[in-house]
Design a protein around this motif. Sequence first.
Motif, mmCIF file in Angstrom:
data_model
loop_
_atom_site.group_PDB
_atom_site.id
_atom_site.type_symbol
_atom_site.label_atom_id
_atom_site.label_comp_id
_atom_site.label_asym_id
_atom_site.label_seq_id
_atom_site.Cartn_x
_atom_site.Cartn_y
_atom_site.Cartn_z
ATOM 1 N N GLN A 43 61.675 50.660 25.403
ATOM 2 C CA GLN A 43 62.708 50.984 26.381
ATOM 3 C C GLN A 43 62.079 51.456 27.688
ATOM 4 O O GLN A 43 61.120 52.236 27.684
ATOM 5 N N HIS A 44 62.623 50.977 28.795
ATOM 6 C CA HIS A 44 62.202 51.471 30.108
ATOM 7 C C HIS A 44 62.879 52.817 30.367
ATOM 8 O O HIS A 44 64.038 53.012 30.013
ATOM 9 N N THR A 45 62.146 53.769 30.950
ATOM 10 C CA THR A 45 62.719 55.073 31.265
ATOM 11 C C THR A 45 62.939 55.202 32.768
ATOM 12 O O THR A 45 62.292 54.523 33.568
ATOM 13 N N TYR A 46 63.831 56.091 33.146
ATOM 14 C CA TYR A 46 64.190 56.233 34.562
ATOM 15 C C TYR A 46 63.003 56.658 35.420
ATOM 16 O O TYR A 46 62.931 56.357 36.606
ATOM 17 N N ASN A 47 62.057 57.390 34.818
ATOM 18 C CA ASN A 47 60.901 57.856 35.587
ATOM 19 C C ASN A 47 59.643 57.033 35.295
ATOM 20 O O ASN A 47 58.520 57.472 35.558
ATOM 21 N N ASN A 48 59.834 55.818 34.744
ATOM 22 C CA ASN A 48 58.726 54.881 34.514
ATOM 23 C C ASN A 48 57.616 55.464 33.649
ATOM 24 O O ASN A 48 56.428 55.243 33.913
ATOM 25 N N GLN A 49 57.984 56.198 32.607
ATOM 26 C CA GLN A 49 56.977 56.723 31.695
ATOM 27 C C GLN A 49 56.213 55.582 31.026
ATOM 28 O O GLN A 49 56.811 54.615 30.559
ATOM 29 N N ARG A 50 54.921 55.730 30.973
ATOM 30 C CA ARG A 50 54.108 54.744 30.269
ATOM 31 C C ARG A 50 54.310 54.886 28.762
ATOM 32 O O ARG A 50 54.512 55.976 28.251
ATOM 33 N N PHE A 51 54.229 53.765 28.087
ATOM 34 C CA PHE A 51 54.261 53.732 26.624
ATOM 35 C C PHE A 51 52.892 53.228 26.196
ATOM 36 O O PHE A 51 52.458 52.160 26.631
ATOM 37 N N VAL A 52 52.198 53.967 25.337
ATOM 38 C CA VAL A 52 50.823 53.614 24.974
ATOM 39 C C VAL A 52 50.710 53.468 23.458
ATOM 40 O O VAL A 52 51.073 54.376 22.710
ATOM 41 N N VAL A 67 52.304 50.044 28.525
ATOM 42 C CA VAL A 67 53.444 49.295 29.029
ATOM 43 C C VAL A 67 54.456 50.282 29.599
ATOM 44 O O VAL A 67 54.325 51.496 29.447
ATOM 45 N N VAL A 68 55.495 49.757 30.237
ATOM 46 C CA VAL A 68 56.631 50.570 30.671
ATOM 47 C C VAL A 68 57.872 50.161 29.883
ATOM 48 O O VAL A 68 58.569 50.977 29.314
ATOM 49 N N GLY A 69 58.145 48.882 29.809
ATOM 50 C CA GLY A 69 59.247 48.372 29.014
ATOM 51 C C GLY A 69 59.009 46.910 28.747
ATOM 52 O O GLY A 69 58.911 46.123 29.690
ATOM 53 N N GLY A 71 54.635 62.324 31.295
ATOM 54 C CA GLY A 71 53.428 61.939 30.576
ATOM 55 C C GLY A 71 53.698 60.728 29.698
ATOM 56 O O GLY A 71 54.840 60.298 29.531
ATOM 57 N N PRO A 72 52.649 60.152 29.112
ATOM 58 C CA PRO A 72 52.815 58.925 28.333
ATOM 59 C C PRO A 72 53.513 59.164 26.993
ATOM 60 O O PRO A 72 53.404 60.224 26.390
ATOM 61 N N ARG A 73 54.228 58.141 26.550
ATOM 62 C CA ARG A 73 54.790 58.110 25.202
ATOM 63 C C ARG A 73 53.744 57.412 24.337
ATOM 64 O O ARG A 73 53.419 56.255 24.580
ATOM 65 N N GLU A 74 53.225 58.077 23.315
ATOM 66 C CA GLU A 74 52.069 57.563 22.594
ATOM 67 C C GLU A 74 52.360 57.375 21.111
ATOM 68 O O GLU A 74 52.993 58.219 20.472
#
Length: 351
Positions: free
Chosen positions: A183-192, A202-204, A168-171
């Motif tokens: 930071q980019h995560t291995y599972n391409n978590q979205r950053f919101v 974003v992703v990273g 899920g997204p990092r918010e």
Amino acid sequence: MMTFRDFKTEDFLQHPDFRKWVLEQEPEVTRFWEQWLQENPDKQPAVNQARELLLLIGGGPAHAPATQDEEQTWEKVLQSISIANQHTATGAKLVALHKKRRWWPYAAAALLAGVLVACAVIFFSFNKTVQYATVMGEMKTIELPDHSVVKLNVNSTLSFSKKWAGTGPREVWLKGEAFFTVQHTYNNQRFVVHTDDVSIQVVGTEFNVNTRRVKTQVVLRNGVVKLTLNNTTSAKKATAPITMKPGDMVTYSAATAELSNQRVNPEQYASWSTPALLFNETPVAEVIRSLQDNLGLTIVLEDDSLGAQTFTGTIPRDNITVFFITLGRSFNVHTEKTGANTYRISKIQGE
């Protein structure tokens, strides 16, 4: 008929489409829920809580488990409430239900409710909202749970959940101004990043966000950013996300529906985090607003026409007189200090 607007946390948990969104992230279902949340931002807390609880409980069915899964299910439940039952009697009630095994089918509803209560205790104990705030003259560097870094400018507030899920997204929620290094995560978590005007996905990447003066300004240094505009007038007028490239600056106000997009030098808009503010052919009025926002100064222009003139150069944060000297030489004006942090700029008469 009950609609999603009427849903509470437990209703979201049991709805199959909601479970598909959280546990399977099907594209079509994901688009629906993201759009629905844009149209119903007041339901975000209930949705966030349901999502966290669902991830905590696991991806099993919403109904009672089969007999062969009973022991495994109860093991998870008892582990989940081992902390919660220190604060509530729910744990003891669930253990009593477990002892009456023949009543399992009839206790399913009560069990689910108990799990929700127990998990809610865990959720609020460990996933509390963390908030950082700064005052005038104060800046903070914050490391988020995923090791992303946020530089928080003066008079700003950043909030986020204490513990982030692995999916899920990092918010985060921002008021004021901040520079993000994500930071980019291995599972391409979205950053919101959520503001009153936009949601920035974003992703990273690295970007600056300024929410002052009833608008949000996003400047991208590198990476890719997608902006979703928060339209306060009509959900039917929602626009497609805006994809930004490095050097883009997008400014949007949900209150006025004013949108602009232009190419800029990203370093200029992130210079507040350095010892000197950087300006390049910037209108004097905008320079003054920046000094007011970042240094807490009050500067009065007696001649409004001066505000349209442009200024190029750097202004040391600890030596504001550099700016006044440059203005005096370039535009034949005089600066008078009228208080501890107040100044008046006026044209020199008779020359």
